[in-house]
Design a protein around this motif. Structure first.
Motif, PDB file in Angstrom:
ATOM      1  N   ASN A 272      23.520   6.368 -25.596  1.00 44.91           N
ATOM      2  CA  ASN A 272      24.167   5.689 -26.723  1.00 44.91           C
ATOM      3  C   ASN A 272      23.157   5.169 -27.736  1.00 44.91           C
ATOM      4  OD1 ASN A 272      26.731   6.167 -25.714  1.00 44.91           O
ATOM      5  ND2 ASN A 272      26.869   4.202 -24.654  1.00 44.91           N
ATOM      6  N   LEU A 273      22.048   4.594 -27.259  1.00 41.48           N
ATOM      7  CA  LEU A 273      21.050   4.070 -28.191  1.00 41.48           C
ATOM      8  C   LEU A 273      20.379   5.208 -28.952  1.00 41.48           C
ATOM      9  CD1 LEU A 273      19.450   1.830 -29.486  1.00 41.48           C
ATOM     10  CD2 LEU A 273      17.919   1.812 -27.495  1.00 41.48           C
ATOM     11  N   ILE A 274      20.079   6.307 -28.279  1.00 38.14           N
ATOM     12  CA  ILE A 274      19.492   7.463 -28.964  1.00 38.14           C
ATOM     13  C   ILE A 274      20.411   7.949 -30.082  1.00 38.14           C
ATOM     14  CG2 ILE A 274      18.915   9.914 -28.679  1.00 38.14           C
ATOM     15  CD1 ILE A 274      17.800   9.133 -25.896  1.00 38.14           C
ATOM     16  N   ASN A 275      21.696   8.036 -29.799  1.00 34.50           N
ATOM     17  CA  ASN A 275      22.645   8.479 -30.826  1.00 34.50           C
ATOM     18  C   ASN A 275      22.802   7.456 -31.943  1.00 34.50           C
ATOM     19  OD1 ASN A 275      23.183  10.955 -29.710  1.00 34.50           O
ATOM     20  ND2 ASN A 275      24.966  10.287 -28.576  1.00 34.50           N
ATOM     21  N   ASP A 276      22.755   6.158 -31.597  1.00 35.67           N
ATOM     22  CA  ASP A 276      22.820   5.115 -32.627  1.00 35.67           C
ATOM     23  C   ASP A 276      21.621   5.222 -33.569  1.00 35.67           C
ATOM     24  OD1 ASP A 276      25.167   4.135 -31.572  1.00 35.67           O
ATOM     25  OD2 ASP A 276      24.227   2.440 -30.532  1.00 35.67           O
ATOM     26  N   ALA A 277      20.434   5.468 -32.998  1.00 35.04           N
ATOM     27  CA  ALA A 277      19.231   5.613 -33.823  1.00 35.04           C
ATOM     28  C   ALA A 277      19.368   6.826 -34.748  1.00 35.04           C
ATOM     29  CB  ALA A 277      17.999   5.745 -32.933  1.00 35.04           C
ATOM     30  N   LYS A 278      19.831   7.938 -34.196  1.00 34.15           N
ATOM     31  CA  LYS A 278      19.991   9.145 -35.018  1.00 34.15           C
ATOM     32  C   LYS A 278      20.991   8.926 -36.149  1.00 34.15           C
ATOM     33  CE  LYS A 278      18.831  12.523 -31.418  1.00 34.15           C
ATOM     34  NZ  LYS A 278      19.349  13.612 -30.544  1.00 34.15           N
ATOM     35  N   SER A 279      22.048   8.168 -35.875  1.00 35.69           N
ATOM     36  CA  SER A 279      23.052   7.914 -36.917  1.00 35.69           C
ATOM     37  C   SER A 279      22.472   7.082 -38.062  1.00 35.69           C
ATOM     38  CB  SER A 279      24.277   7.207 -36.325  1.00 35.69           C
ATOM     39  OG  SER A 279      23.975   5.886 -35.940  1.00 35.69           O
ATOM     40  N   GLU A 280      21.411   6.311 -37.776  1.00 39.46           N
ATOM     41  CA  GLU A 280      20.714   5.528 -38.801  1.00 39.46           C
ATOM     42  C   GLU A 280      19.561   6.308 -39.427  1.00 39.46           C
ATOM     43  OE1 GLU A 280      21.070   2.447 -40.082  1.00 39.46           O
ATOM     44  OE2 GLU A 280      22.906   1.992 -38.970  1.00 39.46           O
ATOM     45  N   ARG A 281      19.436   7.592 -39.066  1.00 40.42           N
ATOM     46  CA  ARG A 281      18.334   8.445 -39.516  1.00 40.42           C
ATOM     47  C   ARG A 281      16.978   7.896 -39.062  1.00 40.42           C
ATOM     48  NH1 ARG A 281      17.420   8.618 -44.544  1.00 40.42           N
ATOM     49  NH2 ARG A 281      18.586   6.766 -45.127  1.00 40.42           N
ATOM     50  N   ILE A 282      16.982   7.309 -37.877  1.00 46.91           N
ATOM     51  CA  ILE A 282      15.769   6.823 -37.233  1.00 46.91           C
ATOM     52  C   ILE A 282      15.413   7.794 -36.110  1.00 46.91           C
ATOM     53  CG2 ILE A 282      14.813   4.985 -35.782  1.00 46.91           C
ATOM     54  CD1 ILE A 282      16.628   3.033 -37.360  1.00 46.91           C
ATOM     55  N   VAL A 283      14.155   8.203 -36.051  1.00 47.23           N
ATOM     56  CA  VAL A 283      13.723   9.170 -35.040  1.00 47.23           C
ATOM     57  C   VAL A 283      13.596   8.482 -33.678  1.00 47.23           C
ATOM     58  CG1 VAL A 283      11.863  10.705 -34.319  1.00 47.23           C
ATOM     59  CG2 VAL A 283      12.505  10.577 -36.729  1.00 47.23           C
ATOM     60  N   PRO A 284      14.381   8.897 -32.676  1.00 44.52           N
ATOM     61  CA  PRO A 284      14.240   8.299 -31.337  1.00 44.52           C
ATOM     62  C   PRO A 284      13.076   8.941 -30.590  1.00 44.52           C
ATOM     63  CG  PRO A 284      16.030   9.896 -31.334  1.00 44.52           C
ATOM     64  CD  PRO A 284      15.475   9.892 -32.735  1.00 44.52           C
ATOM     65  N   ILE A 285      12.198   8.107 -30.059  1.00 40.42           N
ATOM     66  CA  ILE A 285      11.025   8.567 -29.315  1.00 40.42           C
ATOM     67  C   ILE A 285      11.119   8.003 -27.899  1.00 40.42           C
ATOM     68  CG2 ILE A 285       8.510   8.558 -29.174  1.00 40.42           C
ATOM     69  CD1 ILE A 285       8.443   8.011 -32.179  1.00 40.42           C
ATOM     70  N   LEU A 286      11.281   8.867 -26.918  1.00 33.93           N
ATOM     71  CA  LEU A 286      11.347   8.393 -25.542  1.00 33.93           C
ATOM     72  C   LEU A 286       9.946   7.980 -25.101  1.00 33.93           C
ATOM     73  CD1 LEU A 286      13.989   8.215 -24.082  1.00 33.93           C
ATOM     74  CD2 LEU A 286      13.342  10.196 -22.707  1.00 33.93           C
ATOM     75  N   ALA A 287       9.844   6.884 -24.348  1.00 38.04           N
ATOM     76  CA  ALA A 287       8.524   6.351 -24.007  1.00 38.04           C
ATOM     77  C   ALA A 287       8.460   5.920 -22.552  1.00 38.04           C
ATOM     78  CB  ALA A 287       8.176   5.173 -24.920  1.00 38.04           C
ATOM     79  N   GLU A 288       7.276   6.056 -21.987  1.00 37.04           N
ATOM     80  CA  GLU A 288       7.021   5.579 -20.634  1.00 37.04           C
ATOM     81  C   GLU A 288       6.986   4.048 -20.603  1.00 37.04           C
ATOM     82  OE1 GLU A 288       4.423   8.193 -17.783  1.00 37.04           O
ATOM     83  OE2 GLU A 288       3.269   7.666 -19.553  1.00 37.04           O
TER      84      GLU A 288
END
Length: 341
Positions: A272-288
């Motif tokens: 859900n957070l990844i999709n929320d970021a994409k909807s704001e045109r923010i690049v989601p970066i998965l991190a350790e």
């Protein structure tokens, strides 16, 4: 059948000698295992890890036996219900994440699918750009990224090239080394900075402008982020600090967001957070997280959820090798996600 027949917890050791919980989810012909990382609590002692195991064996497991492992959202929502708090402060986010990911792995195993395909579907063919943390000092953590990445191994060559050309362990020294590595390797190698201490806005802007910086994770108030977005071009401004401190998810302040699954608790929350970021045109970066196991699932999450980049440490061999295997599995269908600031 994908009905959960048993859930087992155990203590596991993470990088850095910390402890967490590992969970097995067993169906009639499927199996999933995941060892949860730890990020915010570096003093997680073994007694707390044993408490997490007890939560799994005595409370969570008995509640979830009989659930269909493919009902990920239902299981994840039930974990919140079992916990009964707003932040998993009862059972712990690491416990919830271990159960959630192990459940998805069991369901994928039952269907004989790699986890990334199970999470993302048949048309999941995009590979993330690895951003590798390779050095640290009192002011910054330092990263290497390759802007024209063609193979996952390119970023490993880039890190080796930067280290072999390094003459001075400063921002300027690392920047010069990235430029030399670019010339030698024929790659567009750039520098990433994660701020660790407060810094004057003008000094930070000057560092970014004067050096080969493509990725910056600042710490500060909204004004700092606004100035950085306005004053830079083609640079990823990572808003993790602003998001974690003030729950701000807004393209006006930053254009990228590093997301650690451990800070959310379940796969559904991560999705859900990844999709929320994409909807704001923010690049989601998965991190350790700070303290990780050698589990390879993060690579599958990045591919399955179509994250354009994944932040790893240069010694995260298991996750890097898993990305290489996924690329091989995808073959000609696979391609690196376009990653532009």
């Amino acid at each position: 059948m994908t009905v959960i027949e048993n859930i087992v917890g155990r203590v596991t050791v993470l990088r850095g000698g910390r402890y967490s919980v590992e969970v097995d989810v067993i169906t009639s012909s499927g199996f999933g295992r995941f060892a949860a990382p730890v990020d915010e609590n570096p003093d997680l002692y073994i007694a707390e890890a044993h408490r997490a195991v007890s939560e799994v064996d005595e409370i969570i497991g008995p509640e979830l036996i009989g659930f269909d492992a493919t009902e990920q959202e239902l299981i994840d929502s039930y974990l919140w219900e079992i916990d009964g708090t707003e932040d998993f402060s009862h059972i712990g986010a690491n416990t919830a994440l271990a159960v959630s990911v192990a459940t998805a792995k069991a369901a994928a195993s039952e269907k004989n699918l790699p986890l990334y395909t199970y999470l993302g579907g048949t048309f999941t063919t995009e590979l993330p750009v690895p951003i590798l943390e390779f050095a640290s000092d009192s002011e910054f953590d330092y990263y290497v990224m390759v802007r024209d990445l063609m193979e996952i191994t390119d970023v490993v060559d880039a890190v080796n090239g930067v280290l072999s050309n390094l003459k001075e362990a400063t921002v300027e020294g690392y920047s010069e080394a990235t430029e030399k590595a670019s010339s030698e390797l024929g790659l567009d190698v750039a520098l990433g900075l994660a701020q660790k201490a407060p810094m004057d806005m003008e000094k930070l802007l000057t560092l970014v402008e004067d050096n080969n910086v493509a990725y910056l994770k600042p710490m500060g108030d909204e004004e700092l982020f606004l100035e950085l977005i306005a004053g830079t071009h083609g640079v990823f401004i990572d808003g993790e600090y602003l998001f974690r401190q003030k729950d701000i998810l807004d393209r006006r302040y930053y254009n990228a967001l590093s997301i650690k699954p451990i800070n959310l608790g379940t796969l559904t929350d991560l999705y859900n957070l990844i999709n929320d970021a994409k909807s704001e045109r923010i690049v989601p970066i998965l991190a350790e997280a700070r303290f990780e196991s050698s589990d390879e699932a993060l690579a599958h999450m990045a591919v399955g959820f179509r994250c354009p980049a994944v932040v790893l440490r240069k010694d995260s061999i298991a996750k890097l090798n898993e990305l290489i295997r996924i690329a091989e599995d995808l073959g000609e269908r696979g391609r690196v996600i376009t990653f532009e600031g």
